[in-house]
Design a protein around this motif. Structure first.
Motif, short mmCIF file in Angstrom:
data_model
loop_
_atom_site.label_atom_id
_atom_site.label_comp_id
_atom_site.label_asym_id
_atom_site.label_seq_id
_atom_site.Cartn_x
_atom_site.Cartn_y
_atom_site.Cartn_z
N UNK A 32 0.84 -1.19 0.00
CA UNK A 32 0.00 0.00 0.00
C UNK A 32 0.88 1.25 0.00
N UNK A 33 1.83 1.30 -0.91
CA UNK A 33 2.79 2.39 -0.96
C UNK A 33 2.82 3.00 -2.35
N UNK A 34 3.21 4.26 -2.43
CA UNK A 34 3.26 4.96 -3.71
C UNK A 34 4.64 4.80 -4.34
N UNK A 35 4.72 4.82 -5.67
CA UNK A 35 6.03 4.73 -6.33
C UNK A 35 6.97 5.84 -5.84
N UNK A 36 8.21 5.46 -5.53
CA UNK A 36 9.21 6.41 -5.08
C UNK A 36 9.24 6.67 -3.59
N UNK A 37 8.27 6.15 -2.86
CA UNK A 37 8.18 6.44 -1.43
C UNK A 37 9.36 5.86 -0.66
N UNK A 38 9.72 4.62 -0.93
CA UNK A 38 10.85 4.01 -0.24
C UNK A 38 12.16 4.65 -0.70
N UNK A 39 12.28 4.87 -1.98
CA UNK A 39 13.50 5.49 -2.53
C UNK A 39 13.77 6.83 -1.85
N UNK A 40 12.74 7.64 -1.71
CA UNK A 40 12.92 8.96 -1.11
C UNK A 40 13.25 8.88 0.38
N UNK A 41 12.89 7.76 1.02
CA UNK A 41 13.17 7.61 2.45
C UNK A 41 14.59 7.13 2.72
N UNK A 42 15.30 6.73 1.69
CA UNK A 42 16.68 6.24 1.84
C UNK A 42 17.66 7.39 1.62
N UNK A 43 18.71 7.49 2.42
CA UNK A 43 19.69 8.55 2.24
C UNK A 43 20.28 8.54 0.84
N UNK A 44 20.56 9.72 0.32
CA UNK A 44 21.08 9.83 -1.05
C UNK A 44 22.54 9.43 -1.14
N UNK A 45 23.26 9.39 -0.01
CA UNK A 45 24.68 9.03 -0.03
C UNK A 45 24.94 7.91 0.97
N UNK A 46 25.93 7.06 0.71
CA UNK A 46 26.23 5.96 1.63
C UNK A 46 26.92 6.48 2.89
N UNK A 47 26.80 5.77 4.01
CA UNK A 47 27.44 6.22 5.25
C UNK A 47 28.95 6.02 5.21
N UNK A 48 29.68 6.98 5.76
CA UNK A 48 31.13 6.85 5.87
C UNK A 48 31.52 5.97 7.05
N UNK A 49 30.73 6.02 8.11
CA UNK A 49 31.04 5.27 9.33
C UNK A 49 30.01 4.17 9.56
#
Length: 462
Positions: A32-49
């Motif tokens: 029950x989710x809209x397209x792009x909803x999970x993508x937008x909830x994920x950080x745009x850059x990977x963690x350094x630590x």
């Protein structure tokens, strides 16, 4: 992560998994989710630590489960199932822990020899004669591609793998319109091309017409084409149609063509002796595929390709560079030589757990129940005003539509799936938009099936 951390988190994840499975009936089946909803909830850059497992797992719980369509939900009646019986899940946990690459006998003796034994257990279970062998593939698509490659090379006397297809007569593959799209894709990938996949007309029962097949082969020979093989369908995806296996195989044998039966879904049902008449004559085929990860309950992915004689497929696919040789064991079975990928997972373990934990009779009981409940659901929907059965049950699959037409049927399907209590999918049949209803989830009950029927009637206004 230390091994002690791993031990603790493994326990916690096992507890979460059991709770998740136990609570599936309370969740909507489709995401029950809209397209792009999970993508937008994920950080745009990977963690350094490094991030703590507490945070990672909390994010998993927040982001993932509610944004998944729940394939193990007992009211999942869409597509075909991708079942995961609990016993096979446990086997997959062990496979993940050992993390073996099972490409050669020497890299995985237990995996290789267990695969050989499990293929033979399943051969016996579906009633194929002694002498048949086989291999576990990732999916029916890979098995069909392997078979199509074998058809191509056999027809070309194995010139294709040496010099390519340029200058050769066009190999022709024959299949019915009910055959799965994986056959089309196999012809693309094998370099045969869509135009050389000949779709044969079907009879009144939607199986391949033997006379039309014979005529197409004759016409192709006269036109200078090279008939190479026939792909037969048992339990097609759209409506569950099956080709007249014995008649088609007899023609193919007369014409010297390699044959492959796609029984990806319905092949599991052949563990029930009373259903084997549907593929009577299958022992005359060269290759057969069925997916234990569909109706039989094996954790995805697990597709079995049976081979009457593996020689031609091995000749078409085997490549053994020096670094993959096993000195002193040149005759050892290396299943990577039977398939297209080199890398292989230990898929046989989940079959071993599954078959032993439930027994063939326990698995048969599930399939028989699904077929009976599908017939009961069909009759209940037939009795609803405004609804019409379009195709009668084949195994555990039937289709229905609104008498008001395609637009009303599509609207009903969307309302059913948005409601969340069950999940169905669509197809087109004889030009009509229809809704498929397929019973096959491993742990569904008659109550789940009839609840879905009630939802359909309620939302259809009946």
């Amino acid at each position: 992560m230390t091994l002690e951390d791993f031990r603790n988190w493994s326990r916690r994840i096992a507890d979460w998994s059991a709770t998740y499975l136990d609570g599936l009936r309370d969740r909507p089946v489709r995401a029950q989710t809209a397209p792009g909803e999970v993508f937008d909830a994920l950080p745009a850059t990977p963690p350094e630590d490094a991030t703590s497992m507490e945070t990672i797992f909390a994010d998993f719980e927040r982001l993932v489960p509610d944004a998944m369509t729940h394939w193990q939900h007992p009211r999942f009646f869409a597509y075909f199932p991708a079942n995961a019986a609990p016993a096979s899940m446990l086997a997959e946990q062990l496979v993940t822990t050992m993390a073996a690459q099972c490409m050669l006998w020497q890299t995985s003796p237990a995996a290789t020899e267990m695969e050989t034994r499990m293929i033979d257990w399943l051969r016996q279970a579906v009633g194929l004669p002694e002498g048949w062998r086989g291999v576990i593939q990732d999916s029916a698509s890979s098995a069909t591609l392997s078979a199509v490659m074998t058809m191509r090379e056999r027809a070309l006397d194995w010139r294709g793998i040496r010099s390519g297809l340029a200058g050769e007569a066009a190999p022709r593959i024959y299949a019915s319109a009910q055959t799965h799209s994986s056959v089309d894709k196999a012809c693309w990938v094998a370099g045969i091309g869509q135009d050389n996949l000949v779709k044969i007309a079907t009879d009144s029962d939607y199986g391949m017409d033997p006379a039309a097949l014979r005529a197409a082969i004759a016409a192709d020979r006269a036109a200078g084409h090279l008939p190479a093989g026939v792909v037969l369908c048992v339990g097609g995806t759209a409506i569950g149609a099956s080709d007249p296996v014995a008649a088609i195989l007899a023609i193919a044998q007369e014409e010297g063509l390699y044959t492959h039966i796609d029984a990806a879904w319905a092949g599991s049902a052949m563990i029930c002796p009373e259903l084997r008449h549907i593929w009577a004559g299958a022992e005359r085929a060269d290759s057969i595929v069925f997916n234990p990860h569909k109706w039989l309950g094996a954790q995805f992915d697990c597709s079995v390709q049976f081979l009457k004689d593996p020689t031609d497929q091995l000749k078409s696919l085997t490549l053994r560079p020096d670094y993959l040789e096993t000195p002193g064991m040149e005759d050892a079975v290396n299943y990577s030589e039977w398939t297209i990928p080199l890398g292989r997972r230990f898929r046989a373990l989940k079959l071993w757990f599954l078959i032993r934990a439930y027994g063939l009779e326990g698995l048969r009981t599930r399939i028989r129940n699904h077929i009976a409940w599908s017939n009961e659901a069909c009759e209940a929907i037939r009795a609803r005003p405004g609804l019409q059965i379009v195709t009668e049950p084949r195994f555990s699959l039937f289709s229905f539509a609104c008498t008001a037409g395609d637009e009303a049927t599509a609207d009903l399907l969307e309302r059913i799936n948005t409601d969340g209590r069950t999940y169905l999918t669509q197809t087109r049949h004889d030009g009509r938009y229809v809704i498929r209803f397929q019973v096959g989830q491993f742990d569904c009950t008659r109550g789940d099936v009839m609840e879905a029927v009630g939802v359909i009637g309620e939302l259809a206004g009946g």
